[in-house]
Design an enzyme around this catalytic site. Structure first.
Site, PDB file in Angstrom:
ATOM      1  N   PHE A  80       2.707   5.174 -25.452  1.00 22.25           N
ATOM      2  CA  PHE A  80       3.458   4.097 -24.788  1.00 22.25           C
ATOM      3  C   PHE A  80       2.858   2.710 -25.047  1.00 22.25           C
ATOM      4  CE2 PHE A  80       3.592   2.095 -20.307  1.00 22.25           C
ATOM      5  CZ  PHE A  80       4.668   1.278 -20.616  1.00 22.25           C
ATOM      6  N   THR A  95      -8.764   1.543 -17.273  1.00 25.68           N
ATOM      7  CA  THR A  95      -7.753   1.546 -16.216  1.00 25.68           C
ATOM      8  C   THR A  95      -8.352   1.115 -14.884  1.00 25.68           C
ATOM      9  OG1 THR A  95      -6.377   3.022 -14.880  1.00 25.68           O
ATOM     10  CG2 THR A  95      -8.228   4.041 -15.995  1.00 25.68           C
ATOM     11  N   ASP A  96      -7.501   0.581 -14.018  1.00 25.94           N
ATOM     12  CA  ASP A  96      -7.967   0.231 -12.663  1.00 25.94           C
ATOM     13  C   ASP A  96      -8.342   1.477 -11.859  1.00 25.94           C
ATOM     14  OD1 ASP A  96      -5.396   1.257 -12.234  1.00 25.94           O
ATOM     15  OD2 ASP A  96      -4.673  -0.450 -11.078  1.00 25.94           O
ATOM     16  N   GLU A  97      -7.906   2.667 -12.339  1.00 26.35           N
ATOM     17  CA  GLU A  97      -8.189   3.889 -11.570  1.00 26.35           C
ATOM     18  C   GLU A  97      -9.676   4.205 -11.506  1.00 26.35           C
ATOM     19  OE1 GLU A  97      -5.661   7.259 -12.047  1.00 26.35           O
ATOM     20  OE2 GLU A  97      -3.900   6.038 -12.398  1.00 26.35           O
ATOM     21  N   TYR A 141      -8.810  12.696 -14.460  1.00 30.45           N
ATOM     22  CA  TYR A 141      -8.410  11.639 -15.405  1.00 30.45           C
ATOM     23  C   TYR A 141      -9.273  10.403 -15.216  1.00 30.45           C
ATOM     24  CZ  TYR A 141      -5.961   7.442 -16.961  1.00 30.45           C
ATOM     25  OH  TYR A 141      -5.683   6.218 -17.522  1.00 30.45           O
ATOM     26  N   SER A 142      -9.312   9.877 -13.978  1.00 31.16           N
ATOM     27  CA  SER A 142     -10.030   8.608 -13.776  1.00 31.16           C
ATOM     28  C   SER A 142     -11.523   8.801 -14.003  1.00 31.16           C
ATOM     29  CB  SER A 142      -9.727   8.017 -12.404  1.00 31.16           C
ATOM     30  OG  SER A 142     -10.012   8.920 -11.374  1.00 31.16           O
ATOM     31  N   LYS A 167     -12.105   8.557 -17.696  1.00 31.40           N
ATOM     32  CA  LYS A 167     -12.018   7.160 -18.159  1.00 31.40           C
ATOM     33  C   LYS A 167     -13.271   6.395 -17.733  1.00 31.40           C
ATOM     34  CE  LYS A 167      -8.924   5.357 -19.923  1.00 31.40           C
ATOM     35  NZ  LYS A 167      -8.606   5.200 -21.388  1.00 31.40           N
ATOM     36  N   LYS A 206       5.885   9.932 -16.354  1.00 31.15           N
ATOM     37  CA  LYS A 206       5.362   8.904 -15.460  1.00 31.15           C
ATOM     38  C   LYS A 206       6.466   8.408 -14.531  1.00 31.15           C
ATOM     39  CE  LYS A 206       1.412   9.107 -17.609  1.00 31.15           C
ATOM     40  NZ  LYS A 206       0.962   8.250 -18.683  1.00 31.15           N
ATOM     41  N   HIS A 250      -4.595  12.124  -3.991  1.00 25.83           N
ATOM     42  CA  HIS A 250      -3.705  11.004  -4.348  1.00 25.83           C
ATOM     43  C   HIS A 250      -4.267   9.641  -3.916  1.00 25.83           C
ATOM     44  CE1 HIS A 250       0.857   9.832  -4.516  1.00 25.83           C
ATOM     45  NE2 HIS A 250       0.097   9.100  -5.323  1.00 25.83           N
TER      46      HIS A 250
HETATM   47  P1  NAD Z   1       0.207   7.783 -23.559  1.00 23.10           P
HETATM   48  O1  NAD Z   1      -0.125   9.113 -22.970  1.00 23.10           O
HETATM   49  O2  NAD Z   1       1.620   7.318 -23.585  1.00 23.10           O
HETATM   50  O3  NAD Z   1      -0.304   7.731 -25.086  1.00 23.10           O
HETATM   51  C1  NAD Z   1      -1.537   8.269 -25.478  1.00 23.10           C
HETATM   52  C2  NAD Z   1      -1.519   8.400 -27.002  1.00 23.10           C
HETATM   53  O4  NAD Z   1      -2.821   8.874 -27.413  1.00 23.10           O
HETATM   54  C3  NAD Z   1      -0.499   9.418 -27.530  1.00 23.10           C
HETATM   55  O5  NAD Z   1       0.189   8.877 -28.635  1.00 23.10           O
HETATM   56  C4  NAD Z   1      -1.347  10.618 -27.946  1.00 23.10           C
HETATM   57  O6  NAD Z   1      -0.789  11.354 -29.011  1.00 23.10           O
HETATM   58  C5  NAD Z   1      -2.636   9.934 -28.358  1.00 23.10           C
HETATM   59  N1  NAD Z   1      -3.807  10.834 -28.263  1.00 23.10           N
HETATM   60  C6  NAD Z   1      -4.138  11.659 -27.229  1.00 23.10           C
HETATM   61  N2  NAD Z   1      -5.247  12.345 -27.548  1.00 23.10           N
HETATM   62  C7  NAD Z   1      -5.652  11.923 -28.777  1.00 23.10           C
HETATM   63  C8  NAD Z   1      -6.740  12.249 -29.617  1.00 23.10           C
HETATM   64  N3  NAD Z   1      -7.643  13.169 -29.260  1.00 23.10           N
HETATM   65  N4  NAD Z   1      -6.852  11.618 -30.799  1.00 23.10           N
HETATM   66  C9  NAD Z   1      -5.915  10.696 -31.192  1.00 23.10           C
HETATM   67  N5  NAD Z   1      -4.856  10.360 -30.451  1.00 23.10           N
HETATM   68  C10 NAD Z   1      -4.727  10.967 -29.242  1.00 23.10           C
HETATM   69  O7  NAD Z   1      -0.738   6.741 -22.807  1.00 23.10           O
HETATM   70  P2  NAD Z   1      -0.487   5.225 -22.410  1.00 23.10           P
HETATM   71  O8  NAD Z   1       0.169   5.170 -21.102  1.00 23.10           O
HETATM   72  O9  NAD Z   1       0.077   4.505 -23.569  1.00 23.10           O
HETATM   73  O10 NAD Z   1      -1.995   4.758 -22.192  1.00 23.10           O
HETATM   74  C11 NAD Z   1      -2.759   4.240 -23.266  1.00 23.10           C
HETATM   75  C12 NAD Z   1      -4.142   3.883 -22.755  1.00 23.10           C
HETATM   76  O11 NAD Z   1      -4.034   2.921 -21.709  1.00 23.10           O
HETATM   77  C13 NAD Z   1      -4.902   5.067 -22.172  1.00 23.10           C
HETATM   78  O12 NAD Z   1      -6.251   4.949 -22.567  1.00 23.10           O
HETATM   79  C14 NAD Z   1      -4.765   4.890 -20.664  1.00 23.10           C
HETATM   80  O13 NAD Z   1      -5.882   5.416 -20.000  1.00 23.10           O
HETATM   81  C15 NAD Z   1      -4.716   3.379 -20.541  1.00 23.10           C
HETATM   82  N6  NAD Z   1      -3.960   2.846 -19.396  1.00 23.10           N
HETATM   83  C16 NAD Z   1      -2.674   3.237 -19.159  1.00 23.10           C
HETATM   84  C17 NAD Z   1      -1.963   2.668 -18.101  1.00 23.10           C
HETATM   85  C18 NAD Z   1      -0.538   3.054 -17.802  1.00 23.10           C
HETATM   86  O14 NAD Z   1       0.007   2.619 -16.790  1.00 23.10           O
HETATM   87  N7  NAD Z   1       0.127   3.829 -18.640  1.00 23.10           N
HETATM   88  C19 NAD Z   1      -2.584   1.714 -17.290  1.00 23.10           C
HETATM   89  C20 NAD Z   1      -3.899   1.337 -17.568  1.00 23.10           C
HETATM   90  C21 NAD Z   1      -4.575   1.906 -18.623  1.00 23.10           C
HETATM   91  O1  TDX Z   2       7.211  12.526  -9.910  1.00 16.23           O
HETATM   92  C1  TDX Z   2       6.425  11.663  -9.452  1.00 16.23           C
HETATM   93  N1  TDX Z   2       6.513  11.334  -8.133  1.00 16.23           N
HETATM   94  C2  TDX Z   2       5.686  10.431  -7.539  1.00 16.23           C
HETATM   95  O2  TDX Z   2       5.806  10.166  -6.334  1.00 16.23           O
HETATM   96  C3  TDX Z   2       5.426  11.018 -10.260  1.00 16.23           C
HETATM   97  C4  TDX Z   2       5.293  11.350 -11.714  1.00 16.23           C
HETATM   98  C5  TDX Z   2       4.596  10.105  -9.652  1.00 16.23           C
HETATM   99  N2  TDX Z   2       4.702   9.832  -8.325  1.00 16.23           N
HETATM  100  C6  TDX Z   2       3.786   8.842  -7.724  1.00 16.23           C
HETATM  101  C7  TDX Z   2       2.314   9.097  -7.960  1.00 16.23           C
HETATM  102  C8  TDX Z   2       1.720   7.703  -8.011  1.00 16.23           C
HETATM  103  O3  TDX Z   2       1.425   7.256  -6.696  1.00 16.23           O
HETATM  104  O4  TDX Z   2       4.051   7.592  -8.371  1.00 16.23           O
HETATM  105  C9  TDX Z   2       2.845   6.848  -8.587  1.00 16.23           C
HETATM  106  C10 TDX Z   2       2.689   6.562 -10.068  1.00 16.23           C
HETATM  107  O5  TDX Z   2       2.432   7.796 -10.710  1.00 16.23           O
HETATM  108  P1  TDX Z   2       2.178   7.904 -12.291  1.00 16.23           P
HETATM  109  O6  TDX Z   2       3.317   7.284 -13.013  1.00 16.23           O
HETATM  110  O7  TDX Z   2       1.802   9.304 -12.597  1.00 16.23           O
HETATM  111  O8  TDX Z   2       0.943   6.901 -12.493  1.00 16.23           O
HETATM  112  P2  TDX Z   2      -0.523   6.830 -11.837  1.00 16.23           P
HETATM  113  O9  TDX Z   2      -0.975   8.138 -11.346  1.00 16.23           O
HETATM  114  O10 TDX Z   2      -0.514   5.669 -10.875  1.00 16.23           O
HETATM  115  O11 TDX Z   2      -1.393   6.440 -13.152  1.00 16.23           O
HETATM  116  C11 TDX Z   2      -0.887   5.470 -14.087  1.00 16.23           C
HETATM  117  O12 TDX Z   2      -1.487   4.223 -13.926  1.00 16.23           O
HETATM  118  C12 TDX Z   2      -2.824   4.084 -14.312  1.00 16.23           C
HETATM  119  C13 TDX Z   2      -1.074   5.929 -15.529  1.00 16.23           C
HETATM  120  O13 TDX Z   2      -0.469   7.198 -15.699  1.00 16.23           O
HETATM  121  C14 TDX Z   2      -2.517   5.959 -15.924  1.00 16.23           C
HETATM  122  O14 TDX Z   2      -2.659   6.308 -17.292  1.00 16.23           O
HETATM  123  C15 TDX Z   2      -3.084   4.609 -15.699  1.00 16.23           C
HETATM  124  O15 TDX Z   2      -4.460   4.609 -15.962  1.00 16.23           O
END
Ligand code: NAD
Ligand code: TDX
Length: 339
Positions: free
Chosen positions: A11, A125-127, A153-154, A157, A192, A279
């Site tokens: 993403f 991540t903020d987590e 997860y957190s 990280k 998500k 949670h």
């Molecule tokens: P995502 O799950 O959408 O994408 C992760 C990507 O990493 C995928 O394309 C996957 O194929 C690749 N990947 C996984 N394992 C791998 C490996 N061993 N080698 C090479 N590639 C690999 O994640 P995202 O939401 O895009 O998050 C990206 C980064 O940002 C992560 O490090 C996550 O912790 C951080 N982050 C995400 C959020 C959020 O809200 N999504 C917020 C803060 C930080």
């Molecule tokens: O089906 C659901 N129902 C629900 O209530 C899902 C998937 C989530 N939730 C809640 C859980 C969380 O309080 O919604 C909130 C957001 O959930 P997620 O989208 O799974 O995100 P979160 O757990 O907050 O983590 C995300 O933000 C920080 C990203 O997935 C992480 O990669 C990032 O580091």
């Protein structure tokens, strides 16, 4: 400049690659991605023939081939997005989170050391700060907030962040870390919250809200996160951590109701289900440091960002329909049936 972006088929990584190729047409961008369930090559299809772009299907834990890639590509900067990123999956099975998120980070940094002390940025991540109480809206995560994690997860990280700081202090590796709040926008995998709710609404399926839906997340449009990382890799101070967030806190239930209403569906679709284990209650970032030092400010207001995101999912069924009809269905059944 040669920039290696790991996790670029996911993403945020894919949005970051699009941002780089558009803003810096003279840069070469090398994407490294293992293509796990969360990686999607179709996202990158429009740039596959761009002469300034190259894709490697590669695991960041695969030391030998990561070193080979460094020898071929001579990166100036490595930006590590690659991670297992879904909290719920980490609760089901933590092991791959430790492997990719911690070991993978160390392999990339070893390569950076070996091939000339290359600039390394860790997308965190903020987590890692754990959570804040719901009844203290005056509290925010700053870069000084102690690490205090809740989920596998957190924790993974946080382990990676500690390694990054150790490589900087011990080996003088030029590192930075960004810790961002929840992102939303195009190309987010439908496990998500926001894409899951949009897609379930479109398919008239129940909307599974964990607990009472009162947990709070601090939402940032993905482009604003990409711009923050762009600033950090170009102007950030080596060895520093930067928090990224837009002061946009919302309860989960308010987000779900907003999506339901925008799509003209009934709130009867909302189904309260068993809460996530451990949670986190509330995330809230204080972005003062990146604003003061690097001039970063969020540009997309939530009301505009969520409209763009909903429109994107409405107009890009070709992207998400194949995902939800495949392996994802098994995951969904396992996670949500009888919950
Ligand atoms: P995502 O799950 O959408 O994408 C992760 C990507 O990493 C995928 O394309 C996957 O194929 C690749 N990947 C996984 N394992 C791998 C490996 N061993 N080698 C090479 N590639 C690999 O994640 P995202 O939401 O895009 O998050 C990206 C980064 O940002 C992560 O490090 C996550 O912790 C951080 N982050 C995400 C959020 C959020 O809200 N999504 C917020 C803060 C930080
Ligand atoms: O089906 C659901 N129902 C629900 O209530 C899902 C998937 C989530 N939730 C809640 C859980 C969380 O309080 O919604 C909130 C957001 O959930 P997620 O989208 O799974 O995100 P979160 O757990 O907050 O983590 C995300 O933000 C920080 C990203 O997935 C992480 O990669 C990032 O580091």
């Amino acid at each position: 400049m040669n920039i290696v972006v790991t996790g670029g088929a996911g993403f945020i990584g894919s949005n970051f690659i699009f941002h780089l190729l558009k803003k810096y047409p003279e840069y070469r961008v090398i994407c490294v991605d293992k293509l796990t369930y969360a990686g999607n090559l179709s996202t990158l299809a429009p740039i596959m023939n761009n002469p300034n772009f190259k894709f490697y299907k590669l695991d960041i834990c695969d030391r030998e081939n990561i070193y080979k890639m460094f020898e071929e590509e001579h990166p100036d900067v490595v930006v590590n997005f690659a991670a297992e990123s879904h909290v719920d999956r980490s609760i089901e099975d933590p092991s791959i989170f430790l492997q990719t998120n911690i070991i993978g980070t160390s392999v990339l940094m070893d390569a950076c050391r070996k091939y000339g002390n290359i600039r390394y940025h860790q997308v965190s991540t903020d987590e890692v700060y754990g959570d804040l109480p719901l009844d203290r809206p005056d509290l925010f995560f700053t870069e000084e907030t102690p690490i205090h994690t809740s989920s596998p997860y957190s924790s993974s990280k946080a382990g990676a962040d500690l390694l990054v700081q150790a490589y900087h202090r011990t080996f003088n590796l030029p590192t930075t870390i960004s810790r961002c709040s929840n992102n939303y926008g195009p190309y987010q995998f439908p496990e998500k919250l926001i894409p899951l709710m949009i897609i379930n609404c479109l398919n008239n399926k129940p909307l599974p809200v964990y607990g009472k839906g009162l947990n709070v997340r601090d939402w940032l449009y993905v482009e604003d996160h990409c711009k923050a990382i762009d600033l950090i890799i170009h102007k950030g101070k080596i060895g520093e951590i930067y928090n990224v967030g837009g002061h946009n806190e919302m309860t989960n239930i308010d987000i779900v109701k907003l999506i339901v209403n925008k799509l003209g569906k009934s709130e009867d679709l909302i189904t309260y289900v068993t809460d996530r284990k451990g949670h986190d209650l509330r995330y809230a970032i204080d972005p003062t440091k990146i604003s003061n030092e690097l001039g970063w400010l969020p540009e997309t207001k939530f009301k505009d960002g969520i409209e763009k995101t909903i429109d994107w999912y409405l107009n890009n069924k070709d992207w998400w329909e194949p995902i939800i009809s495949g392996e994802y269905m098994n995951y969904y059944e396992k996670m949500y049936s009888n919950r």
